[in-house]
Every structure is written in structure tokens, then in C-alpha cells.
Scaffold this active site. Structure first.
Site, PDB file in Angstrom:
ATOM      1  N   GLN A 127      45.139  56.535  40.536  1.00 32.90           N
ATOM      2  CA  GLN A 127      45.864  56.060  41.704  1.00 32.90           C
ATOM      3  C   GLN A 127      46.121  54.552  41.688  1.00 32.90           C
ATOM      4  OE1 GLN A 127      47.081  58.345  43.732  1.00 32.90           O
ATOM      5  NE2 GLN A 127      46.105  59.817  42.360  1.00 32.90           N
ATOM      6  N   ASP A 130      39.796  64.856  45.946  1.00 33.18           N
ATOM      7  CA  ASP A 130      39.291  64.344  44.666  1.00 33.18           C
ATOM      8  C   ASP A 130      37.840  63.905  44.810  1.00 33.18           C
ATOM      9  OD1 ASP A 130      39.400  63.770  42.003  1.00 33.18           O
ATOM     10  OD2 ASP A 130      40.343  61.820  42.240  1.00 33.18           O
ATOM     11  N   THR A 166      44.517  50.313  40.258  1.00 32.96           N
ATOM     12  CA  THR A 166      43.440  49.454  39.779  1.00 32.96           C
ATOM     13  C   THR A 166      42.818  48.726  40.959  1.00 32.96           C
ATOM     14  OG1 THR A 166      44.641  49.136  37.704  1.00 32.96           O
ATOM     15  CG2 THR A 166      42.850  47.604  38.174  1.00 32.96           C
ATOM     16  N   VAL A 167      41.476  48.620  40.949  1.00 25.37           N
ATOM     17  CA  VAL A 167      40.752  47.978  42.047  1.00 25.37           C
ATOM     18  C   VAL A 167      40.156  46.669  41.551  1.00 25.37           C
ATOM     19  CG1 VAL A 167      38.934  48.238  43.771  1.00 25.37           C
ATOM     20  CG2 VAL A 167      40.215  50.243  43.016  1.00 25.37           C
ATOM     21  N   LYS A 226      42.950  47.183  46.124  1.00 21.75           N
ATOM     22  CA  LYS A 226      43.477  48.243  45.261  1.00 21.75           C
ATOM     23  C   LYS A 226      44.977  48.084  45.105  1.00 21.75           C
ATOM     24  CE  LYS A 226      43.778  53.294  44.851  1.00 21.75           C
ATOM     25  NZ  LYS A 226      43.385  54.569  45.458  1.00 21.75           N
ATOM     26  N   LEU A 233      37.202  46.087  39.170  1.00 27.55           N
ATOM     27  CA  LEU A 233      36.064  46.935  39.531  1.00 27.55           C
ATOM     28  C   LEU A 233      36.207  48.335  38.977  1.00 27.55           C
ATOM     29  CD1 LEU A 233      35.614  45.912  43.280  1.00 27.55           C
ATOM     30  CD2 LEU A 233      34.197  45.216  41.353  1.00 27.55           C
ATOM     31  N   GLY A 234      37.434  48.790  38.812  1.00 24.59           N
ATOM     32  CA  GLY A 234      37.652  50.137  38.309  1.00 24.59           C
ATOM     33  C   GLY A 234      39.132  50.432  38.188  1.00 24.59           C
ATOM     34  N   GLN A 235      39.437  51.450  37.386  1.00 27.06           N
ATOM     35  CA  GLN A 235      40.835  51.817  37.178  1.00 27.06           C
ATOM     36  C   GLN A 235      40.928  53.326  37.091  1.00 27.06           C
ATOM     37  OE1 GLN A 235      42.564  49.883  33.806  1.00 27.06           O
ATOM     38  NE2 GLN A 235      44.646  50.330  34.414  1.00 27.06           N
ATOM     39  N   GLY A 236      41.869  53.909  37.840  1.00 26.80           N
ATOM     40  CA  GLY A 236      42.022  55.356  37.862  1.00 26.80           C
ATOM     41  C   GLY A 236      43.463  55.762  37.983  1.00 26.80           C
TER      42      GLY A 236
END
Length: 670
Positions: free
Chosen positions: A355, A469, A357-358, A372, A350-353
Site C-alpha cells: 500500500q 489484511d 512506504t512508511v 505513509k 520504517l517499512g514498505q508494503g
């Protein structure tokens, strides 16, 4: 025991023979340059490569192969057909480093190559802001701050004089710009030596992965190098490949050689199979059973090890203390989450940042969740991590993403959240849906919901929580497009009258409180500043950082917005939907509120409670605002400090506590 050892020996002998047959084939190389094998579709002579893009230049005297990409000749370190990768030496971008200023731009568009996700983007230097750009947009940011007391022999890259980050998938352009940052004590960072580069993770992790590059005590120090190892992914069009295989022209000579190799492998495997006989089959079955038993016991041992390392004992201590509602914290088995995410399939991402990966997952009961996978947690911060898990799991607010539980028996901690289906506010603003446009009413409602959530975190909880954030990508939208504040990976809970001091830059460039660079302190007013940037995004439809704006206008949306307010050009930069649908008085009020949130002095900014009150009353009582227009001082709206604006605005609205915050107090977990 002796029988088992004999069985193991026989099976090893079997696999060694099979491996030898395959290795003898793989060791044969159609062509080479120096000690580098050049397999098809790459080649050095005309007719030996698929097309000109795969042509390798070989210097016969030095034996160094080179690949030409975008006019730049890159030294080739290896080529892997099995993994579809090629290792090359890539230039280092530098400024003020002994007169060796370099800035090489490499564009892979139109080539079969992309920068592999196996690479890191690293920036070095005291006060170095390094930006990765593609198509006039910033796609990666790395900020390193100054610390003159830092041990120069300490090989780390955690934000002080060195920062690192992953690169986006399918990156095609290497274009880096760097800017020096002031250290807050009058020393300009523009004169400092700073440099940035892409580098293979294997080089950073294992140092001497390349035999002729290494030996430095600090694996991040590349100031004296012109190039570093980088991995490129490559591929060929599937239809081209199938056509080549079908007509037997997958390079005629190479195809014939490979066919001969396969026939030899089959012949040798058949001979070995006859020699070993059926007895090996039963031995393999027995060993397979022993292996499964061993694997299960080893897995259980690892789970206990990870559970302890990730703070499981501390969590049990919290749960047994009686101060925590146990029903609200679920400990998910690793096997359940592995199955729910299809073994963390990349297609479930779903997303990566920064903190972690989701992944999207479905539990056994059919419930959809977001899992996550966190990054490695410093063992020194385990108690703080567990306390935050306990605290966040008890947050009960309809505009905060719910933490359902966690799993600590894996190598990396796993956090399980409720699944939010309609993406992020960033996508809704900057990639609008023509069938479902972002109206003024929706913008105002989303702003009020986010403000209410932050107000709840700051003051309605038993222990205030600073998110640290806040940005449009961390605001999710549910099935009814209600806002949900997410990603508490950098959040901190604090005692009353306490601020949080940090030595690392945490937050996102463009949203980060500028006062933090002076004081290194995060407060509730830091979240207020970040929310102000989101509010301006909703008003203007523009990104927090943009290189399409001129330097005079300001790369930062906050600076651009304030400049427009001061020059009475606010309505020139607003989103057309806002101008068309919003009442002028309402728009001016929200703009005034956003400007107050963006004040450089944190003490002059409103609290999230005050922000929430204004937005809630504005959302519900637009008619009341119009009736009281005479009490509204337009000059104050365009430029007065918050303490003046809040006095007139809040009193005129007769603001009381907002009724739709849907808040419940948190339990004390310390």
C-alpha cells in the site's frame, strides 16, 4: 523581455560550453565490445579489470559482451559507473508454455552484484502462484487469478492473469517456484501456461527503452522470450577503492587517462570563465531569482492540482457537511511533512508494503509520527478513499493505530499516523529478544487486545469496517508492548448486511480466507480467519507460510495446526514458552478458539465479539477456568464445531461485554 531572453541565451551558451567539455571526456571509452562501452573496474583482458568478478567476455564476431555470474552468462546491455549499475538480459522462468519449461536459479552471493530495486517481479498466467525464495524462506509472493472475460489486448497487470510486486532491498538470489491455482470451477491451474520474471521498471514503464526489445502491444507478455532486461547494482569495497586511489593503481593506464581528462576539463573551464567574465555572475543571480519565483508559482499550481486529483474537494465537502468532527482531521502542509521526514530520507524508512512506504518523522512541536506515502489511487475510487480517511480518523480505540491526518497536495497522498516504537508482532515472535521474552501472559494479552480492536471495528463503529489484511506484521507494539492494529490501506467500510465483492486478490498469502477464492466476497468472517492464523502464530512461534516444513506437514501454518489438532499432537508443535508457562486448560482453550476461527465455512466461525469475550474472560479468570474443569469437554476442545464449543464455553465463563475495550462510537460520514 528581450533582455531576459538574451540573458537566458548567454547562460545556456555558458552551460552548453561547460557540458561540451565534460561530454568530450565522458564520450571517450577505454574499451568496448560492439557498441557497448566497458569502463573500469570492468574489463575484457587480463590486467584491465579489477578482479575476475568484473571480467567481461566479448564475442568478436557478434560483438555481444557477457558477464558470468554463478556460472550463468548474462548478456550485457550497458554499464554505468556514475550510477553503479549494469543492465543485463535475465532468464524467464516458465512452465507449460509450448514445451519451453525453464527454471534458472541465479545466486549473487559472493559477487559484488545485487538485484536493483529498479526491477519488478512479475508473474503471468491464469491462476499462477509465484514465490520468490531465498535461504529456504519465501521473501516475495505474487498471485494472479483467472478471468476468461479479460480483454487480451488490455496491457495491465493488476492481479487478473498478471500480477506484479516490488522486490526486497539487497536481493541476492533469484529462485522462483510456481504453482497453479484452481479457478474454483474445477479447472486445474497446473496445466495452464505460467511464467515469471524480473524486469527493469524502465522497460515496463517506457516499453522501447531497449531498442532491440519491444514492439509488443502488451509490455508484460514475455511468454515467447528467453530473457528480459534486468538492472543489477554493483560496488567495490571502500577500503580496496581507497587503497587503489592512494597508490595510484586505480588501473594504471585508466588512472593516467582520467588524470589527463581532468586537466583538460579544468583548462577549458578556466578559459571559458575568463571569456565570459564577471558579467555572467550577475546574470546568473538574476536568472536564479526569476527561477525561484517561477518555481514557487509552479509549486503552488501543482499543489492545487494534486489536492483536487487526490480528493481534496471531496474531503472539503465532507467537512462542510457538519456531519464530521473537523477537529479530528488535520490537513498537514506538504512542506511540514517533507521537513519532518528529512525529505523522505531512505534512512527514515520504517517499512514498505503493497500500500505504500512508511517514514519516521518529527513534527515542528517535537511529536514523533509515522508518515505513509500511499501508492497511486484510482480516480474512480476517490470518494471511497476520502470517506475512509474521514472514518478512520475518528476511530477511538487504544488498540488501533490513530490516524492523525493527511496531506493531499502532493503527487501521492500522505497519511499521518501516531508513531509506535517497538516494531511489529511478527518481529517479536520470530526474532525474539532474549532480555524481554514473549511470555504466555503477554501472548494472551496481545491476542485479547487485537481481538477487541477487530470487534470494535466490526460492530462497535457506526459503520462496520473490515480490515482485510490482518497479519502479525500489521500488528504494532507500543512502548508498553500493547498491541496496535495498523495498515488500513485495504480496509473497507460497509453498510449493515452488506458484503464487499472484489475481482482482485487483496490480503496476504497464508492469512487469506480460503472461502474468498470461491465467493470473491470479504466479510467480517474473513478477518476472523486471518486473526485465527495470528493466534496460531502466538501459540506455535511459527510463520504463516514456511518451506522448512515438509509437504506432508503443510506449507500453510493453518493446515499444519489443524492436522496436529486432529492427530492429538497439539503440544508437539507449540512454542516451548507456551508449554512451559501456560496452564494446559488455558492453552487448550486458546487452541480450540483458533481452530474455530480457521474453519473453512465462514458461517461456522465465531464472530470477533465471541472471540473477544472468550479471550478477555480467559485472561482475567484463569482460576475460574480451572475450577470448572469438570464442565469442560476435552473432545469438543480438540475438534467440535464452534456452535457447540461456544455454547458450553461462553455459558461456563458467564461472559458479559468486555470491560477493557476502551471503545467509543464513530460518527456517521456518509
Amino acid at each position: 523581455m528581450a533582455a531576459v531572453e538574451l540573458t537566458v541565451f548567454q547562460v545556456i551558451l555558458l552551460f552548453w560550453s561547460l557540458r561540451t567539455a565534460v561530454s568530450q571526456v565522458e564520450m571517450r571509452c577505454p574499451s568496448s565490445c560492439g557498441n557497448i562501452c566497458i569502463p573500469y573496474p570492468f574489463g575484457m583482458e587480463e590486467g584491465s579489470y579489477l578482479d575476475e568478478r568484473f571480467k567481461i567476455l566479448c564475442n568478436s564476431s557478434s560483438g555481444v559482451p557477457k558477464l558470468t555470474v554463478d556460472g550463468t552468462k548474462l548478456e550485457v546491455r550497458y554499464i554505468s559507473v556514475r550510477r553503479s549499475t549494469i543492465g543485463v538480459m535475465f532468464p524467464v522462468v516458465s512452465a507449460n508454455c509450448g514445451g519451453k519449461d525453464r527454471n534458472t536459479v541465479v545466486d549473487l552471493e559472493g559477487s559484488p552484484f545485487v538485484f536493483s530495486s529498479e526491477n519488478y517481479f512479475i508473474a503471468r498466467g491464469c491462476g499462477n502462484l509465484a514465490l520468490m525464495n531465498q535461504n529456504q524462506s519465501t521473501i516475495g509472493v505474487c498471485v494472479s487469478i483467472c478471468d476468461k472475460n479479460r480483454d487480451s489486448m488490455m496491457a495491465s497487470c493488476s492481479g487478473t492473469d498478471c500480477c506484479q510486486t516490488t522486490i526486497p532491498s539487497f536481493l541476492k538470489v533469484f529462485n522462483v517456484t510456481m504453482k497453479g491455482l484452481d479457478d474454483g470451477k474445477g479447472s486445474s491451474g497446473e496445466k495452464q501456461c505460467r511464467y515469471a520474471y524480473l524486469v527493469a521498471q524502465s522497460w515496463i514503464n517506457y516499453g522501447s527503452y531497449y531498442s532491440d526489445v519491444g514492439g509488443d502491444s502488451d509490455p508484460y507478455d514475455m511468454r515467447h522470450r528467453d530473457s528480459v532486461p534486468v538492472v543489477l547494482d554493483w560496488g567495490i569495497d571502500e577500503r580496496v577503492f581507497e587503497s587503489l586511489v592512494k597508490n595510484g593503481s586505480f588501473h594504471n593506464s585508466t588512472g593516467r587517462v582520467y588524470d589527463n581528462y581532468r586537466r583538460k576539463i579544468k583548462a577549458k573551464m578556466a578559459g571559458i570563465g575568463v571569456g565570459v567574465g564577471f558579467g555572467a555572475l550577475f546574470l546568473l543571480i538574476g536568472l536564479w531569482w526569476l527561477y525561484k519565483v517561477f518555481k514557487r508559482k509552479r509549486s503552488e499550481k501543482l499543489k492545487k492540482k494534486y489536492f483536487k486529483r487526490n480528493g481534496g474537494l471531496l474531503l472539503q465537502e465532507q467537512l462542510s457537511s457538519g456531519e464530521v468532527n473537523v477537529e479530528k482531521i488535520k490537513m498537514f502542509p506538504s512542506k511540514e511533512l517533507d521537513k519532518a521526514t528529512d525529505h523522505y530520507n531512505v534512512n527514515r524508512t520504517l517499512g514498505q508494503g503493497g500500500q505504500g512506504t512508511v517514514y519516521k518523522g518529527m513534527l515542528a512541536d517535537g511529536k514523533i509520527v509515522a508518515v505513509k506515502k500511499s501508492k497511486v489511487i484510482d480516480e474512480g475510487n476517490l470518494r471511497q478513499f476520502i470517506n475512509e480517511v474521514v472514518l478512520l480518523s475518528q476511530i477511538n480505540h487504544r488498540n488501533v493505530v490513530k490516524l492523525l491526518g493527511c496531506c493531499l497536495e502532493t503527487e501521492l497522498p500522505l497519511l499521518v499516523y501516531e508513531f509506535i516504537p517497538n516494531g511489529t508482532l511478527f518481529q517479536f515472535i520470530h526474532d525474539p529478544n532474549e532480555e524481554f521474552p514473549l511470555t504466555w501472559e503477554m501472548r494472551l494479552r496481545i491476542a485479547a487486545e487485537v481481538a477487541g480492536a477487530l470487534f470494535y471495528l466490526h460492530s462497535a463503529a457506526s459503520l462496520p469496517i473490515f480490515h482485510r489484511d490482518i497479519k502479525s506484521t500489521n500488528i504494532l507494539l507500543d512502548e508498553k508492548y500493547r498491541a496496535k492494529v495498523a495498515d488500513f490501506g485495504t480496509s473497507r467500510s460497509v453498510s449493515i448486511d452488506q458484503t464487499h465483492v472484489t475481482t482482485q486478490v487483496q490480503g496476504t498469502f497464508g492469512y487469506l480466507d480460503p472461502e474468498f477464492f470461491q465467493s470473491s466476497q470479504f466479510t467480517d468472517k474473513s478477518d476472523v480467519y486471518s486473526f485465527g492464523v495470528v493466534l496460531v502464530e502466538l501459540l506455535t512461534g511459527q510463520k504463516a507460510i514456511s518451506f522448512t516444513r515438509s509437504e506432508e506437514q503443510g506449507r500453510s501454518l493453518a493446515a499444519y495446526f489443524i492436522m496436529a489438532m486432529e492427530s492429538n499432537c497439539l503440544f508437539d508443535i507449540l512454542d516451548p514458552q507456551v508449554v512451559k508457562q501456560g496452564e494446559r486448560e488455558d492453552v487448550l482453550m486458546v487452541a480450540s478458539l483458533a481452530r474455530s476461527c480457521l474453519r473453512l465455512n465462514g458461517k461456522e466461525r465465531p464472530t470477533m465479539k465471541e472471540v473477544t469475550m472468550v479471550l478477555e474472560r480467559l485472561k482475567k479468570s484463569e482460576n475460574l477456568i480451572v475450577q470448572q474443569e469438570n464442565e469442560y469437554d476435552r473432545n469438543e476442545v480438540m475438534g467440535a464445531p464452534w456452535d457447540v464449543t461456544s455454547a458450553s464455553t461462553i455459558s461456563s465463563f458467564e461472559i458479559g461485554a468486555p470491560s477493557s475495550l476502551d471503545e467509543k462510537p464513530l460518527l456517521h460520514t456518509y
